[in-house]
Design a protein around this motif. Sequence first.
Motif, short mmCIF file in Angstrom:
data_model
loop_
_atom_site.label_atom_id
_atom_site.label_comp_id
_atom_site.label_asym_id
_atom_site.label_seq_id
_atom_site.Cartn_x
_atom_site.Cartn_y
_atom_site.Cartn_z
N UNK A 44 0.86 -1.19 0.00
CA UNK A 44 0.00 0.00 0.00
C UNK A 44 0.89 1.24 0.00
N UNK A 70 1.17 3.74 1.91
CA UNK A 70 1.84 4.12 3.15
C UNK A 70 2.94 3.14 3.56
N UNK A 71 3.13 2.08 2.77
CA UNK A 71 4.22 1.15 3.07
C UNK A 71 5.44 1.38 2.18
N UNK A 96 7.36 3.82 1.96
CA UNK A 96 8.48 4.46 2.62
C UNK A 96 9.45 3.44 3.24
N UNK A 109 9.60 12.11 -10.20
CA UNK A 109 8.57 11.10 -10.00
C UNK A 109 7.30 11.48 -10.75
N UNK A 123 -2.26 9.52 -3.95
CA UNK A 123 -2.51 10.05 -2.60
C UNK A 123 -3.63 9.32 -1.88
N UNK A 125 -3.77 6.21 -1.05
CA UNK A 125 -3.25 4.96 -0.49
C UNK A 125 -3.69 3.74 -1.31
N UNK A 126 -3.31 3.73 -2.59
CA UNK A 126 -3.65 2.57 -3.42
C UNK A 126 -2.78 1.38 -3.06
N UNK A 127 -3.11 0.23 -3.64
CA UNK A 127 -2.28 -0.96 -3.49
C UNK A 127 -1.44 -1.11 -4.75
N UNK A 139 7.76 -5.99 11.27
CA UNK A 139 7.97 -4.62 10.80
C UNK A 139 9.24 -4.09 11.43
N UNK A 179 10.71 -0.97 10.71
CA UNK A 179 10.89 0.49 10.87
C UNK A 179 9.69 1.16 11.52
N UNK A 180 8.71 0.38 11.92
CA UNK A 180 7.46 1.03 12.29
C UNK A 180 7.30 1.29 13.78
N UNK A 181 8.20 0.78 14.57
CA UNK A 181 8.03 0.96 16.00
C UNK A 181 8.61 2.31 16.43
#
Lengths: 210, 256
Positions: free
Chosen positions: A6, A8-9, A11, A43, A50, A52-54, A205, A207-209
């Motif tokens: 997605x 937001x992933x 990054x 890009x 924007x 949040x597509x898959x 995960x 990097x997410x903490x």
Amino acid sequence: MLRYLYGDQLCNYPKLADSMFRDRAAQFHERLGWDVTVDDRGWERDAYDDLNPLYVIWENHEGSHGGSMRFLPTTGQTMVNDHFVDLMDGVELQSPFIWECTRFCLNPNAESRVAAALMLAGGELMRAFDVRHFVGVFDARMVRIYRMIGSSPEILGQTGKGRDMIAVGLWGYDDKARESVAHRAGISPELSEKWFLKSFGFEPRLQLVA
Amino acid sequence: MGQNIQSLIGQLDQADTLDDLQSIILTLRDQFRIDHAVYHWISSDGEQFGCGTYPTDWVQTYVDNDYLRVDPVVIGCYQRFHPVNWKRLDWSSKQARAFQKEAIAAGVGNQGMSIPIRGPNGQYALFTVSHTCSDEEWEVFTESHQRDLILLAHYFNKSALKIAKGRKPEIVKSLSRRETDALTYLAMGYGRGQVAEMLSISEHTLRVYIESARFKLGATNTTHAVAKAITEGLIVIGGAALGTSGDWPGKAPNGA
């Protein structure tokens, strides 16, 4: 390998994301000459990025983009319903079982199996999430590409002739084609399933903490 | 089951009130023979729409403990649009395991599937079913009913949208989709840098979103804004979070 990410992933995969949006600029802006926006990073992104597509992305061994496509459910905002309803006699396609697929893009140096791998991935999405159809907008130059990868859509509506043709197409799921697509992609169905689970199943995960 | 689905969809089509939705979701739960079913959406004016069968005490516990930060269902479903089997979520952290234990003790069930819904204008809602059974039994259940549940999830949403439209519009704070996203990710415990990256915006832009949300919420600072957004129900909380109809946090109970 195939990754399902997605927005937001992305990054978490900066190299993959950067090369995907650059390859999109190269394909849609430079080669196809579409009226798309390329930002100061080089890009190609639009308003649907924007939402949040898959993304389904083929990742090369060194972590860069080999090919990709972008999905959004037609229950929400989509390109086809926002801009191309006139090609559909004013009909808005809206169903949890129809997803829009846009920005099908290949890196110029991608191996020929990448397109087949992306098709295989589309089939995985359909199988796992009960999606029955993908809908998408494409132009005359994409017709050849779809034919080449053996995935010509059913045309729902079109406008213009020759090079100026723009159409809305529909892709269905064919369970029988799975083996042959997997074969062309050089990926066993088991491996494909493993990649799918890795993206949608539990993966630690890093990097997410906070 | 096919005929029952037809009947449920027919009822949803006729539903005019939240109480109607509540009685339909009770029927759905009984027909599917599962422990719980929940639908939750927050409209753009901040009004919560939903119905469900969870025990009411669980809601209060969830809000009191700020479980939004640890609930893997929230983290795994926010702004997604594919059905999510809870087994596929990351329950590995100590906090998540403790949360799961408490949810099970509260009667939520050890299995669940959540269906995130993407509607018009960036609408985000969540439909959840949960049950107590073995992994194998749940696998069989979700495999045979996923399509029906996706369909029902979206029909609940359609009804909720219709009911919301018929309501008298009240002037309540309304957050834009990007503002809600920013606050939700912050509420989940992500840092500002991470949130900016996830939304693909600069930290400067993020600051502007947060500031405008803070102002709309009448909050003194970001932490306060996040807390207000949760308690006032501007953020969709997880499948494991919700109470029965009319008894959402921040809304007066109507005894459903």
